[in-house]
Design a protein around this motif. Structure first.
Motif, PDB file in Angstrom:
ATOM      1  N   ASP A  20       0.785  -1.223   0.000  1.00 19.90           N
ATOM      2  CA  ASP A  20       0.000   0.000   0.000  1.00 19.90           C
ATOM      3  C   ASP A  20       0.819   1.277   0.000  1.00 19.90           C
ATOM      4  N   ARG A  21       2.131   1.197  -0.114  1.00 13.32           N
ATOM      5  CA  ARG A  21       2.963   2.375   0.073  1.00 13.32           C
ATOM      6  C   ARG A  21       2.694   3.480  -0.953  1.00 13.32           C
ATOM      7  N   LYS A  22       2.119   3.115  -2.114  1.00  8.73           N
ATOM      8  CA  LYS A  22       1.863   4.123  -3.133  1.00  8.73           C
ATOM      9  C   LYS A  22       0.730   5.072  -2.741  1.00  8.73           C
ATOM     10  N   SER A  23      -0.043   4.682  -1.686  1.00  5.42           N
ATOM     11  CA  SER A  23      -1.128   5.578  -1.280  1.00  5.42           C
ATOM     12  C   SER A  23      -0.611   6.860  -0.642  1.00  5.42           C
ATOM     13  N   LEU A  24       0.638   6.864  -0.206  1.00  3.35           N
ATOM     14  CA  LEU A  24       1.277   8.083   0.290  1.00  3.35           C
ATOM     15  C   LEU A  24       2.369   8.449  -0.709  1.00  3.35           C
ATOM     16  N   HIS A  44       2.920  16.631  -0.682  1.00  2.80           N
ATOM     17  CA  HIS A  44       2.583  15.211  -0.740  1.00  2.80           C
ATOM     18  C   HIS A  44       1.068  15.037  -0.854  1.00  2.80           C
ATOM     19  N   SER A  45       0.672  13.827  -1.148  1.00  6.57           N
ATOM     20  CA  SER A  45      -0.752  13.490  -1.203  1.00  6.57           C
ATOM     21  C   SER A  45      -0.961  12.139  -0.537  1.00  6.57           C
ATOM     22  N   GLY A  46      -2.157  11.913  -0.010  1.00  8.72           N
ATOM     23  CA  GLY A  46      -2.492  10.641   0.629  1.00  8.72           C
ATOM     24  C   GLY A  46      -1.969  10.579   2.049  1.00  8.72           C
ATOM     25  N   GLY A  47      -2.022   9.364   2.612  1.00  7.50           N
ATOM     26  CA  GLY A  47      -1.519   9.138   3.959  1.00  7.50           C
ATOM     27  C   GLY A  47      -2.620   9.164   4.996  1.00  7.50           C
ATOM     28  N   THR A  48      -2.313   8.588   6.157  1.00  9.92           N
ATOM     29  CA  THR A  48      -3.274   8.499   7.256  1.00  9.92           C
ATOM     30  C   THR A  48      -2.648   9.036   8.533  1.00  9.92           C
ATOM     31  N   GLY A  49      -3.350   9.925   9.213  1.00 11.03           N
ATOM     32  CA  GLY A  49      -2.863  10.434  10.479  1.00 11.03           C
ATOM     33  C   GLY A  49      -1.723  11.425  10.288  1.00 11.03           C
ATOM     34  N   LYS A  50      -0.840  11.468  11.295  1.00  9.92           N
ATOM     35  CA  LYS A  50       0.266  12.417  11.265  1.00  9.92           C
ATOM     36  C   LYS A  50       1.302  11.987  10.226  1.00  9.92           C
ATOM     37  N   ILE A  51       1.852  12.960   9.522  1.00  8.12           N
ATOM     38  CA  ILE A  51       2.893  12.702   8.519  1.00  8.12           C
ATOM     39  C   ILE A  51       4.224  13.143   9.104  1.00  8.12           C
ATOM     40  N   TYR A  52       5.195  12.241   9.061  1.00  6.02           N
ATOM     41  CA  TYR A  52       6.531  12.526   9.592  1.00  6.02           C
ATOM     42  C   TYR A  52       7.488  12.770   8.425  1.00  6.02           C
ATOM     43  N   PHE A  53       8.240  13.849   8.515  1.00  7.94           N
ATOM     44  CA  PHE A  53       9.183  14.218   7.462  1.00  7.94           C
ATOM     45  C   PHE A  53      10.613  13.958   7.937  1.00  7.94           C
ATOM     46  N   THR A  54      11.435  13.427   7.057  1.00  3.81           N
ATOM     47  CA  THR A  54      12.853  13.220   7.355  1.00  3.81           C
ATOM     48  C   THR A  54      13.673  13.783   6.197  1.00  3.81           C
ATOM     49  N   GLY A  57      23.757  20.477  -3.469  1.00  5.08           N
ATOM     50  CA  GLY A  57      24.023  19.053  -3.666  1.00  5.08           C
ATOM     51  C   GLY A  57      22.758  18.237  -3.515  1.00  5.08           C
ATOM     52  N   TYR A  58      22.932  16.951  -3.216  1.00  3.05           N
ATOM     53  CA  TYR A  58      21.811  16.021  -3.158  1.00  3.05           C
ATOM     54  C   TYR A  58      21.179  15.991  -1.763  1.00  3.05           C
ATOM     55  N   TYR A  59      19.844  15.899  -1.744  1.00  2.00           N
ATOM     56  CA  TYR A  59      19.084  15.787  -0.508  1.00  2.00           C
ATOM     57  C   TYR A  59      18.110  14.617  -0.649  1.00  2.00           C
ATOM     58  N   SER A  60      17.968  13.862   0.435  1.00  8.81           N
ATOM     59  CA  SER A  60      17.005  12.761   0.476  1.00  8.81           C
ATOM     60  C   SER A  60      15.901  13.127   1.454  1.00  8.81           C
ATOM     61  N   VAL A  61      14.657  13.029   0.995  1.00 12.76           N
ATOM     62  CA  VAL A  61      13.500  13.343   1.827  1.00 12.76           C
ATOM     63  C   VAL A  61      12.575  12.130   1.851  1.00 12.76           C
ATOM     64  N   SER A  62      12.158  11.731   3.051  1.00 11.14           N
ATOM     65  CA  SER A  62      11.197  10.633   3.171  1.00 11.14           C
ATOM     66  C   SER A  62      10.044  11.080   4.044  1.00 11.14           C
ATOM     67  N   ILE A  63       8.877  10.482   3.792  1.00 12.48           N
ATOM     68  CA  ILE A  63       7.696  10.768   4.613  1.00 12.48           C
ATOM     69  C   ILE A  63       7.104   9.449   5.068  1.00 12.48           C
ATOM     70  N   LEU A  64       6.465   9.480   6.234  1.00 12.75           N
ATOM     71  CA  LEU A  64       5.899   8.277   6.842  1.00 12.75           C
ATOM     72  C   LEU A  64       4.611   8.669   7.549  1.00 12.75           C
ATOM     73  N   ASP A 116       1.029   7.349   9.952  1.00 13.76           N
ATOM     74  CA  ASP A 116       0.762   6.519  11.122  1.00 13.76           C
ATOM     75  C   ASP A 116       0.482   5.071  10.753  1.00 13.76           C
ATOM     76  N   ALA A 117       0.089   4.818   9.505  1.00 11.21           N
ATOM     77  CA  ALA A 117      -0.205   3.448   9.081  1.00 11.21           C
ATOM     78  C   ALA A 117       1.030   2.736   8.539  1.00 11.21           C
ATOM     79  N   GLY A 118       2.151   3.419   8.532  1.00  9.63           N
ATOM     80  CA  GLY A 118       3.380   2.786   8.057  1.00  9.63           C
ATOM     81  C   GLY A 118       3.638   2.966   6.581  1.00  9.63           C
ATOM     82  N   ARG A 119       2.762   3.701   5.891  1.00  9.77           N
ATOM     83  CA  ARG A 119       3.004   3.960   4.478  1.00  9.77           C
ATOM     84  C   ARG A 119       4.118   5.000   4.355  1.00  9.77           C
ATOM     85  N   SER A 120       4.862   4.901   3.252  1.00  6.22           N
ATOM     86  CA  SER A 120       5.996   5.823   3.124  1.00  6.22           C
ATOM     87  C   SER A 120       6.284   6.117   1.665  1.00  6.22           C
TER      88      SER A 120
END
Length: 682
Positions: free
Chosen positions: A602-606, A629-639, A656-663, A665-669
């Motif tokens: 289900d990770r594509k939902s976020l 971003h779009s989608g996701g459930t509950g709080k969204i965590y940014f890294t 230079g290069y930056y890596s950004v991830s989001i997560l 509450d349901a574990g989607r990323s």
């Protein structure tokens, strides 16, 4: 009137001879021009291509393109000063004074020839001997006159240093041996920078009559001419009496040696890509010898068409110090470390490293080694067995396939490929489509690039440019993995099972890989400052009747290389102490076990809508980059670059290069990597 008549008479005489003077001048000019025009510099340009190690020894070569000769370009500073003194004392005493021709020597030689009734002496200078090689003149007085003009011309145009270098490159030394460097290697089996007096005397004498004086066919003649040169050297103060007497007893060679071709495939590979006839590398002859010995041992045991190749890199210098292109030139003359092949499981550590970096995984996290179906694909382990629940560290050291796919799902195949290809493209995919099979070896990558990635792990995530050629431009290093995630992977791979010949070498961090149908078997790893990669391959992509595997066959070779490197001494790579949860046994509560498969399904939902993966962007007018971003459930965590943030924006502190991830509450990323440009006008 008498004075006037005399003046008119002289004027008429001058006018009468003027046509003759003009004709002589024109003829002289034409003679000089035609003589100079005869000079053919192609023997210099068509010389052998030579590949050198870092200490100047020859790794490989080609014969000259015009006559299949050993014609290695040789400079005066590359040869023994004793030889140069003997050469000039015997052949051209006034080399640094005359304009290219020693006219007194010419007159003396002409007188001797007239007295003898035949040509017994040429009186040629070094420059005149060079032009004879550039023209191919026969020995006649008319050609000698041309050589006078030509010798003066090249001396004045190119200088004495260049003329001497050309002599050292072109002088004949019997057979197809030309030049002092090739002659020294063929006759003495060493470079010409150090010669005994007897060796220097032989190379001084040989060009006088190369076939007559060569010691393997006419030993007595060689001894006679060597003694003649030594006598001249003693007379002119090059040798003192004691050294002269001792040298008379020296042995002289009676056979030719073969010139080292231990890096023949590498030489051929580089000659095709670099126009320069002389290529200087950072290859270490001691390391190259180790690889050569491994090749010999492998070939003695296996003669089924499989070929061994290898590469060694040194983090202390950031240089490639050893390359074995092919253990069997009868099967393959390609330099195989540069060819792209399947890496098998050798890319798995990088999937784990990315998941560690994003704090989606800990070495103690429980993964699931169970049979699963991904669409129509049902992957299995190498053994076709499943172990159930297993920690991430155990899954990596055992090279389990299903957990590796589960780990790849935490970051995504495309992000994995983009990270491996950061800085330059290394991993190539069929149809450029990234899917879960990439972590099991469905792509292709060269052994050189794969070893560079393992060197990156050894250097705590920094990707350095490992130079092969001495004139390569330096390239700034850049980070691919965070320091603690790279260290975590390195430490895990130190616990991997040892091959039989490496049980005591727990300091080696390594991983193996075996491609489909056992066509490729690989082992790569690091010890101290060295990173090495080994591949056993069937170059024609056929499977052998003996099934090679990374652990059973490639790993023992890798550990054999490390054992030999350890004997000769290494420079320990000093690594800073790191404080990180990844390096402790305690597993964070949120990472104790990967529970839900929906993290893959289900990770594509976020989804991160901006920036896109691989984009090049500019900060906004206030210097911020906003993450949409779009989608996701509950709080969204940014890294951002492994640092968790509350906001969906950040201010970049460097270009230079930056890596950004989001997560959620349901574990989607979702995760992207992009480049931030701060000064677009530069």
């Amino acid at each position: 009137m008498r004075i006037l008549r005399r003046a008119l008479s002289c004027k008429m005489l001058i006018w009468g001879w003027l046509p003759l003077f003009i004709s002589l001048g024109l003829l002289s000019g034409a003679f000089v021009y035609s003589s100079i025009d005869e000079l053919d510099y192609s023997p210099i340009n068509n010389r052998s291509h030579v590949l050198y190690a870092r200490d100047g020894t020859v790794l490989g070569y080609s014969l000259s393109s015009d006559s299949d000769s050993y014609r290695f370009y040789t400079k005066a500073e590359e040869v023994s000063p004793l030889y140069l003194k003997m050469l000039l004392a015997s052949e051209d005493r006034n080399f640094y004074e005359h304009p290219g021709v020693d006219f007194m020597s010419l007159l003396r030689a002409f007188s001797d020839n007239v007295f003898a009734g035949r040509i017994t002496s040429g009186g040629s200078t070094i420059a005149m001997q060079v032009v004879k090689k550039l023209t191919g003149h026969q020995r006649t007085y008319f050609n000698k006159l041309k050589e006078v003009v030509q010798a003066i011309y090249i001396t004045q145009k190119f200088g004495r240093k260049q003329v001497l270098d050309w002599y050292l490159t072109l002088a004949p030394f019997s057979g197809n041996i030309e030049g002092v460097k090739a002659a020294s290697l063929r006759w003495f089996n060493h470079l010409p920078d150090k010669m005994t007096p007897a060796e220097a005397a032989l190379l001084t004498a040989l060009p006088r009559a190369p076939e007559h004086i060569r010691p393997d066919r006419n030993y007595r003649a060689a001894v006679y001419y060597i003694n003649d040169v030594l006598k001249s050297a003693r007379k002119r103060g090059v040798l003192d009496d004691d050294l002269w007497r001792a040298t008379l007893e020296d042995d002289i060679p009676v056979q030719l040696h073969q010139i080292n071709q231990e890096a023949r495939t590498l030489a051929t590979f580089l000659f095709q890509r670099h126009p320069e006839p002389e290529i200087y590398t950072w290859i270490d002859p001691a390391v190259q010898k180790i690889l050569h010995n491994e090749a010999v041992n492998f070939h003695e045991i296996h003669q089924d068409g499989a070929v061994l190749s290898a590469v060694v890199m040194d983090a202390a210098t950031h240089r490639i110090v050893g390359i074995l292109g092919s253990s069997d030139l009868g099967v393959s003359q390609m330099c195989l470390p540069f060819s792209r092949r399947s890496p098998g499981s050798a890319l798995k550590p990088f999937a784990y490293g990315l998941a560690f970096q994003d704090r989606r995984l800990h070495p103690g996290t429980i993964l699931h080694d169970n049979s699963r179906i991904y669409g129509s694909w049902k992957p299995a382990n190498f053994t076709n067995l499943f172990t159930g629940k297993v920690t991430a560290a155990q899954a990596l050291t055992q090279s389990l396939n299903l957990p590796a796919i589960e780990v790849l799902g935490l970051t995504g195949p495309q992000y994995f490929v983009n990270t491996v290809n950061r800085g330059e493209k290394r991993l190539f995919l069929k149809d450029n489509v990234a899917d879960y099979s990439v972590v099991l070896g469905s792509g292709s990558i060269s052994l050189i690039d794969l070893a560079n990635l393992y060197a990156m792990i050894n250097e705590d995530g920094m990707m350095e440019h490992y130079a092969l050629l001495r004139d390569e431009e330096s390239v700034p290093a850049y980070r691919i993995l965070s320091q603690d995630s790279a260290r975590a992977v390195f430490n895990i791979l130190k616990t991997a099972r040892r091959p039989a010949n490496g049980l005591k070498m727990n300091e080696v961090s390594y991983k193996t890989g075996t491609s489909s149908r056992f066509v490729d078997a690989l082992a790569l790893g690091s010890m101290d400052n060295y990173t090495a990669g080994v591949a056993i391959r069937f170059p024609g992509n056929r499977a052998g009747y003996y099934q090679y595997s990374g652990f059973q066959d490639a790993a023992p070779v890798l550990f054999g290389i490390f054992s030999a490197l350890k004997v000769q001494g290494t420079v320990s790579l000093v690594k800073a102490d790191i404080e990180s949860e990844l390096l402790h046994d305690t597993v964070p509560e949120a990472l104790k076990e990967i529970v839900e498969e929906k993290k893959i399904i289900d990770r594509k939902s976020l989804k991160i809508d901006f920036p896109g993966d691989g984009d090049i962007i500019l900060p906004d007018g206030n210097g911020y980059v906003f993450i949409r971003h779009s989608g996701g459930t509950g709080k969204i965590y940014f890294t951002v670059n492994s640092e968790q943030r509350e906001e969906n924006y950040f201010r970049p502190d460097h270009e230079g290069y930056y890596s950004v991830s989001i997560l959620d509450d349901a574990g989607r990323s979702d995760r992207v990597t992009f480049k931030v440009v701060l000064n677009p006008e530069e």
